[in-house]
Design a protein around this motif. Structure first.
Motif, PDB file in Angstrom:
ATOM      1  N   ASN A 153       0.834  -1.306  -0.472  1.00  0.00           N
ATOM      2  CA  ASN A 153      -0.070  -0.031   0.116  1.00  0.00           C
ATOM      3  C   ASN A 153       0.709   1.553  -0.276  1.00  0.00           C
ATOM      4  O   ASN A 153       1.627   1.851   0.981  1.00  0.00           O
ATOM      5  N   ALA A 154       0.599   2.097  -0.809  1.00  0.00           N
ATOM      6  CA  ALA A 154       1.611   2.941  -1.292  1.00  0.00           C
ATOM      7  C   ALA A 154       1.649   4.281  -0.239  1.00  0.00           C
ATOM      8  O   ALA A 154       2.762   4.355   0.487  1.00  0.00           O
ATOM      9  N   THR A 155      -0.170   4.291   0.768  1.00  0.00           N
ATOM     10  CA  THR A 155       0.337   5.588   1.615  1.00  0.00           C
ATOM     11  C   THR A 155       0.660   4.872   2.991  1.00  0.00           C
ATOM     12  O   THR A 155       1.875   5.402   3.668  1.00  0.00           O
ATOM     13  N   LEU A 156       0.454   3.952   3.509  1.00  0.00           N
ATOM     14  CA  LEU A 156       1.649   2.606   5.014  1.00  0.00           C
ATOM     15  C   LEU A 156       2.457   3.124   4.213  1.00  0.00           C
ATOM     16  O   LEU A 156       3.925   3.073   5.130  1.00  0.00           O
ATOM     17  N   TRP A 157       3.663   2.606   2.488  1.00  0.00           N
ATOM     18  CA  TRP A 157       4.970   2.986   3.023  1.00  0.00           C
ATOM     19  C   TRP A 157       5.861   3.836   2.993  1.00  0.00           C
ATOM     20  O   TRP A 157       6.684   3.645   3.620  1.00  0.00           O
ATOM     21  N   PHE A 158       4.860   5.198   2.222  1.00  0.00           N
ATOM     22  CA  PHE A 158       5.392   6.372   1.870  1.00  0.00           C
ATOM     23  C   PHE A 158       5.544   7.029   2.976  1.00  0.00           C
ATOM     24  O   PHE A 158       6.406   7.758   4.133  1.00  0.00           O
ATOM     25  N   ASP A 159       4.206   6.974   3.435  1.00  0.00           N
ATOM     26  CA  ASP A 159       3.504   8.049   4.728  1.00  0.00           C
ATOM     27  C   ASP A 159       4.056   7.966   5.706  1.00  0.00           C
ATOM     28  O   ASP A 159       4.185   8.641   6.975  1.00  0.00           O
ATOM     29  N   GLN A 160       3.628   6.082   6.313  1.00  0.00           N
ATOM     30  CA  GLN A 160       4.155   5.495   7.569  1.00  0.00           C
ATOM     31  C   GLN A 160       4.613   5.063   8.045  1.00  0.00           C
ATOM     32  O   GLN A 160       6.293   5.311   8.786  1.00  0.00           O
TER      33      GLN A 160
END
Length: 477
Positions: A153-160
């Motif tokens: 998941n891009a949001t989880l990977w890059f932002d978290q």
């Protein structure tokens, strides 16, 4: 859980071979569990657990000093040896488990996969960052190789996850670069077309990307137009990865993996390498090659398995395919210097041979790219001048060598075909003639009828003998 090859050759010899082949950095992989679960395991115990008696005997012969070391101590010893030879090190977390990487179902692909505990991952990264604090040869730490699988998941990977992992590394060792991978096996950074990094950690965070001949449907390098396959590959690279180096929010891109089967050199790898090399040279990317190792102690239930993609032979005593090393020569040179005040000129690069075009013995010839000739061109369509001479390239006919002439106004050249890698000029009949260098690439260039430069997707002839890239440079030769 030991650097490969220590059963075949002494560690100083291996490090010297890296330098000898004009590499300046090693992307040195590790698993998280080496530091969180096996920190007290010795190398001898690790080999004995897998009954690697022959490999262990080789280590005793060539590098006996590592046998009683713990897994982390041996990793550090290799880093120290590489540093002693002036090599930089990118300490790269490949997996959590100490197993072969990668597949969609190895349970190591994305945080909270069965074998990917995110807290343990961040703990392990912190331990590695702390271990190498003050060791200037360790210039970067790769957070995780090739995130993948159904749970990504891009949001989880890059932002978290990337933010948490990078923060831990940066806190423990603020001197190192922090390398963050794209999704889908490090091929996809498109999240940043619509988002920005939450933090770049004092300009220490950089991205990494990977590419090989495979991916997509079928085998376009063999089954269809090679020019179209190359155009599609470069389009994909720019769209999915390369774009991050452009614009107001640009982030550095380290192209940390590409490679080819050097033992068999199938057509798809051969053509991919020529195509990719032009893109990497044009962008003057920093890159990592898969791979240097000639063999593995133990991989996928096999002992002493040969690495067909390796620079070295299975015995680690010589280069497997010297022709590939020659083809990478230009990519090992610095081509674009931010501090340079010199105007842009061009190197005429033939990726299939790794040669660059200049003047020799009164003729236009392909030769070594070190100190290669510079050319001037408007970048679209116009005369192609040998820099500083007032002489321009002229096509004299099919099968004939081009010549240099002071009459520049009548001789225009442009990059044509879907790949934009054919350097062509129209003859007196208005037909395109393309520069052409035949194997065994002895250096004699001619012009010939252009191969597969039209729109016919069924044209399967191999055009790579006619691929010449005008590579921009502001570095004086």
């Amino acid at each position: 859980m030991l650097a490969e090859g220590l059963d075949k050759q002494p560690l100083p010899f291996i490090a010297s071979e890296v330098v000898k082949n004009n590499y300046n950095c090693v992307r040195f992989t590790f698993s998280i569990h080496m530091f969180t679960r096996y920190a007290n395991l010795t190398i001898e115990e690790s080999f004995d657990r897998l009954n690697l008696t022959k490999a262990k005997a080789g280590v005793i012969k060539n590098n006996p000093f590592v046998l009683k070391m713990t897994v982390p101590q041996a990793y550090e010893a290799v880093v120290n040896a590489l540093g002693a030879f002036g090599l930089m090190v990118d300490a790269d977390n490949h997996m959590s488990d100490p197993i072969w990487c990668c597949s969609n179902d190895d349970e190591n692909g994305f945080p909270n996969d069965p074998r990917f505990d995110p807290d343990e991952w961040i703990e392990g990264l912190g331990l590695v960052a702390q271990l190498f604090k003050g060791k200037t040869q360790v210039i970067s730490i790769g957070l995780r190789n090739e995130p993948r699988g159904k749970n990504q998941n891009a949001t989880l990977w890059f932002d978290q996850y990337i933010m948490k992992a990078a923060a831990r590394v940066h806190q423990a060792n603020p001197d190192v670069l922090v390398v963050a991978s794209g999704l889908n096996f490090a091929t996809d950074l498109t999240y940043f077309k619509d988002h920005s990094l939450i933090s770049n950690f004092d300009n220490k965070l950089i991205f990494e990307g990977h590419s090989y001949s495979w991916g997509g449907q079928g085998n376009p390098w063999v089954d269809g137009s090679v020019n179209k396959a190359c155009a599609d590959k470069i389009g994909s690279l720019n769209n999915n990865l390369g774009f991050v180096t452009d614009g107001d929010n640009a982030v550095p891109l380290f192209f940390s993996e590409f490679g080819v089967d050097r033992k068999q050199m199938p057509a798809h790898d051969d053509r991919f390498l020529s195509c990719f090399s032009t893109w990497a040279a044009e962008k003057d990317l920093d890159w990592g090659l898969w791979a240097f190792q000639g063999s593995y102690y133990y991989r996928q239930n096999l002992t002493n398995m040969e690495e067909y993609f390796g620079v070295l032979e299975i015995d680690w005593n010589r280069v497997k395919n010297p022709k590939v090393e020659r083809r990478l020569g230009l990519l090992k040179q610095k081509l674009l210097a931010p501090e340079s005040k010199a105007p842009l000129s061009y190197i005429m690069y033939h990726p299939q041979s790794g040669a660059c075009v200049g003047k020799g013995n009164g003729k236009i010839r392909a030769g070594n790219c070190k100190g290669s000739a510079r050319w001037t061109h408007n970048g679209v369509e116009g005369p192609l001048e040998l820099k500083g001479t007032g002489l321009c390239l002229e096509a004299t006919g099919d099968g004939l060598p081009p010549v240099l002439t002071p009459d520049c106004s009548q001789n225009t050249w442009e990059q044509i075909s879907a790949s934009k890698l054919h350097l062509a000029s129209k003859d007196r009949n208005g037909e395109y003639q393309c520069l052409h260098l035949e194997p065994p690439f002895a250096g004699n260039i001619v012009t010939k009828k252009c191969i597969c430069v039209g729109d016919d997707p069924t044209c399967k002839d191999n055009p790579t003998s006619q691929w010449f890239k005008l590579v921009g440079t502001n570095v004086e030769n």
